[in-house]
Design a protein around this motif. Structure first.
Motif, short mmCIF file in Angstrom:
data_model
loop_
_atom_site.label_atom_id
_atom_site.label_comp_id
_atom_site.label_asym_id
_atom_site.label_seq_id
_atom_site.Cartn_x
_atom_site.Cartn_y
_atom_site.Cartn_z
N LYS A 116 0.85 -1.19 0.00
CA LYS A 116 0.00 0.00 0.00
C LYS A 116 0.89 1.25 0.00
O LYS A 116 1.82 1.34 0.80
CB LYS A 116 -0.87 -0.02 1.25
N THR A 117 0.60 2.18 -0.90
CA THR A 117 1.38 3.41 -0.95
C THR A 117 0.43 4.60 -1.07
O THR A 117 -0.71 4.44 -1.49
CB THR A 117 2.31 3.44 -2.18
N TRP A 118 0.89 5.76 -0.70
CA TRP A 118 0.16 7.00 -0.99
C TRP A 118 1.16 8.09 -1.30
O TRP A 118 2.36 7.78 -1.44
CB TRP A 118 -0.85 7.34 0.10
N TYR A 119 0.69 9.31 -1.44
CA TYR A 119 1.54 10.34 -2.04
C TYR A 119 2.89 10.53 -1.35
O TYR A 119 3.87 10.88 -1.99
CB TYR A 119 0.78 11.67 -2.12
N ILE A 120 2.95 10.28 -0.04
CA ILE A 120 4.23 10.51 0.66
C ILE A 120 5.33 9.58 0.14
O ILE A 120 6.51 9.83 0.36
CB ILE A 120 4.11 10.32 2.19
N HIS A 121 4.94 8.51 -0.54
CA HIS A 121 5.94 7.57 -1.05
C HIS A 121 6.51 7.97 -2.41
O HIS A 121 7.39 7.31 -2.93
CB HIS A 121 5.34 6.16 -1.14
N ASN A 122 5.97 9.03 -2.97
CA ASN A 122 6.42 9.45 -4.30
C ASN A 122 7.20 10.76 -4.22
O ASN A 122 6.61 11.83 -4.13
CB ASN A 122 5.20 9.59 -5.22
N ARG A 123 8.51 10.65 -4.27
CA ARG A 123 9.32 11.87 -4.10
C ARG A 123 9.38 12.70 -5.38
O ARG A 123 9.99 13.75 -5.42
CB ARG A 123 10.73 11.51 -3.62
N PHE A 124 8.75 12.23 -6.44
CA PHE A 124 8.75 13.00 -7.69
C PHE A 124 7.57 13.96 -7.81
O PHE A 124 7.47 14.70 -8.78
CB PHE A 124 8.76 12.05 -8.89
N LEU A 125 6.71 13.96 -6.82
CA LEU A 125 5.54 14.86 -6.91
C LEU A 125 5.95 16.31 -6.66
O LEU A 125 6.85 16.58 -5.88
CB LEU A 125 4.49 14.45 -5.87
N THR A 126 5.26 17.23 -7.31
CA THR A 126 5.53 18.65 -7.07
C THR A 126 4.78 19.10 -5.81
O THR A 126 3.84 18.42 -5.36
CB THR A 126 5.01 19.51 -8.24
N ALA A 127 5.20 20.24 -5.29
CA ALA A 127 4.54 20.79 -4.09
C ALA A 127 3.05 21.03 -4.36
O ALA A 127 2.20 20.83 -3.49
CB ALA A 127 5.22 22.08 -3.66
N ASP A 128 2.74 21.44 -5.58
CA ASP A 128 1.33 21.67 -5.95
C ASP A 128 0.52 20.38 -5.89
O ASP A 128 -0.61 20.36 -5.39
CB ASP A 128 1.24 22.23 -7.38
N ASP A 129 1.10 19.32 -6.43
CA ASP A 129 0.41 18.02 -6.39
C ASP A 129 0.11 17.64 -4.94
O ASP A 129 -0.99 17.21 -4.60
CB ASP A 129 1.28 16.90 -6.98
N VAL A 130 1.12 17.79 -4.10
CA VAL A 130 0.97 17.40 -2.70
C VAL A 130 -0.09 18.26 -2.02
O VAL A 130 -0.96 17.74 -1.31
CB VAL A 130 2.33 17.53 -1.96
N ARG A 131 -0.05 19.55 -2.29
CA ARG A 131 -1.03 20.44 -1.66
C ARG A 131 -2.45 20.05 -2.07
O ARG A 131 -3.35 19.97 -1.24
CB ARG A 131 -0.72 21.90 -2.04
N ASP A 132 -2.65 19.80 -3.34
CA ASP A 132 -3.99 19.40 -3.79
C ASP A 132 -4.49 18.17 -3.04
O ASP A 132 -5.65 18.10 -2.63
CB ASP A 132 -3.99 19.09 -5.30
N LEU A 133 -3.62 17.21 -2.89
CA LEU A 133 -4.03 15.97 -2.21
C LEU A 133 -4.29 16.22 -0.74
O LEU A 133 -5.28 15.75 -0.18
CB LEU A 133 -2.95 14.89 -2.39
N GLU A 134 -3.42 17.00 -0.12
CA GLU A 134 -3.58 17.25 1.32
C GLU A 134 -4.79 18.13 1.61
O GLU A 134 -5.41 18.02 2.66
CB GLU A 134 -2.32 17.89 1.89
#
Ligand SMILES: Nc1ncnc2c1ncn2[C@@H]1O[C@H](COP(=O)(O)OP(=O)(O)OP(=O)(O)O)[C@@H](O)[C@H]1O
Ligand SMILES: [Mg+2]
Length: 416
Positions: free
Chosen positions: A202-220
């Motif tokens: 099982k993985t979620w966004y924290i496991h993907n270090r290639f995501l941009t800050a914008d991607d992370v913010r949208d998810l959070e």
């Protein structure tokens, strides 16, 4: 002396997200790679496919429920890996047949589970299909997956066979949960499970270090609990306050020539939202809507959209989102019988209520339609109580259906 593999390419560890790397060599018969959105699942499985074919002499069959969704997703994903690693010279890529052949003879083959003829005739150039990757496996039914296991019979007994499913855990009453998770009863915090037969990651966004800050913010920032659980955190979803329960899925392929009372709708979309179109037949006597074809695609400029619409609708009338008169005019120029839908006051709620009073039957091929009717839900207040406002997600086909039926809706709604 150990025999050298035919092709050996040095692949830098830095190309992988760490959490996935141990799964390059995982050999459980059934493998599940699931979790939140954008966690790197699809990219990793594409990377693994390329490496396995090159270095381990494995043949891949990559499937999704609907064949026409493959080119823009898993096929493109695997090509991206080949190009970004500069391996073009080692692979022969047949784009029209979607067939990738490594210069050692091993292959990656693609097929939709809806293409039974193609599935029956798939034979790799050398050896057997060792690997099957089922992308977005929640779109599939249990029986189709059973058939896939059967396809892997035969071949060299010393070469382990694998079937890997990747997906977002959209709902806990899904057959995949029943089949693989219900007995294990894993806590949300348990990200790995392993037996000889089954591995789960099982993985979620924290496991993907290639995501941009914008991607992370949208998810959070996702406010809706269900969407936050499923797509941000990768937990199995429990849907409360769904809007539509009056739908079912059926194979309508044999009924097409009875579908003469057409109602078609189109919702525009381009980058983040898809262009979504719905082809339906209305049985007014029985208040039954048959949805038998769909379009659901991002990145279509109006000329390309017109080509797709022509394929599905021909010269039939299509009711479109009136917010885009320019697009409607362009589609007309390309020969599409497009018309603006008239949106009245409160047309969203009104349209939803009207659709709730119908029986909606969705063809098995319309996976996005099914998804939307399944997941479209009311917003909730702080106490979790539904408020009369839908969450603005999973409503593209549903909007198209509201446009398609706006004339039927005129005044005939039982107000409650
Ligand atoms: N190993 C990688 N190298 C470079 N970029 C990556 C890698 N893994 C993921 N990414 C980036 O992160 C994005 C999201 O990854 P991916 O599409 O694999 O997520 P996913 O888990 O399949 O999401 P979803 O559940 O929404 O399908 C990719 O589009 C890509 O830009
Ligand atoms: Mg994915």
């Amino acid at each position: 002396m150990q025999r050298k593999p035919d092709v050996l390419v040095d692949i830098d560890h830095a190309v992988f997200n760490d959490v996935f790397r141990p799964y390059l060599k995982e050999m459980a018969r059934t493998q599940i790679i699931y979790g939140g959105s954008s966690s790197g699942k699809s990219v990793f499985l594409a990377q693994r496919a390329v490496i396995d074919v090159m270095e381990s002499k494995r043949n891949y069959l990559v499937v999704r429920q609907v064949g026409r969704t493959i080119r823009g997703s898993v096929f493109a994903e695997i090509l991206r890996v080949i190009y970004s690693w500069n391996l073009n010279k080692l692979f022969n890529i047949n784009k029209s047949d979607m067939l990738i052949t490594c210069n050692n003879g091993y292959q990656i083959i693609f097929a939709g589970l809806d293409d039974t003829e193609k599935l029956k005739s798939l034979v790799p150039a050398m050896g057997a299909i060792t690997d099957i990757w089922v992308e977005e496996a929640t779109e599939t039914d249990k029986n189709s997956i059973k058939q896939l296991y059967k396809r892997q019979r035969g071949g060299d007994e010393n070469v382990p066979k694998r079937l890997t499913m990747s997906f977002n855990p959209i709902m806990q009453n899904h057959w995949i949960y029943e089949e693989y998770f219900s007995k294990l009863n894993l806590a949300d915090t348990q990200t790995e499970y392993k037996s000889d037969e089954l591995s789960i990651l099982k993985t979620w966004y924290i496991h993907n270090r290639f995501l941009t800050a914008d991607d992370v913010r949208d998810l959070e920032n996702e406010k809706d609990k269900y969407y936050h659980d499923v797509y941000t955190l990768g937990n199995w979803g429990v849907l409360g306050n769904v809007i539509f329960t009056n739908w079912s899925v059926q194979d309508l392929s044999g009924m097409r020539n009875q579908f003469t009372n057409r109602r078609n709708g189109l919702d525009f979309g381009f980058s983040s939202d898809p262009a979504a179109a719905s082809a339906t037949h209305y049985d007014k006597m029985r208040k039954t809507i048959y949805i038998f074809d769909e379009l659901y695609e991002t990145g279509l400029t109006n000329d390309l959209l017109a080509v797709e619409l022509k394929r599905i609708f021909g010269r039939d009338r299509i009711k479109c989102d009136s917010a885009e008169p320019k697009s409607i005019a362009e589609l007309q120029k390309y020969g599409i019988n497009a018309e603006p839908a008239v949106k009245g006051k409160d047309s969203v709620i009104y349209g939803i209520q009207w659709l709730q009073q119908q029986k909606i039957i969705i063809d098995t091929s319309c996976v996005n339609t099914k998804n939307e009717y399944q997941q479209y839900k009311w917003k909730e207040d702080a106490a979790g109580k539904a408020i009369r406002q839908p969450v603005d997600k999973n409503n593209h086909i549903i909007d198209a259906d509201r446009y398609a039926y706006e004339e039927e809706m005129g005044g005939s709604l039982d107000v409650y």
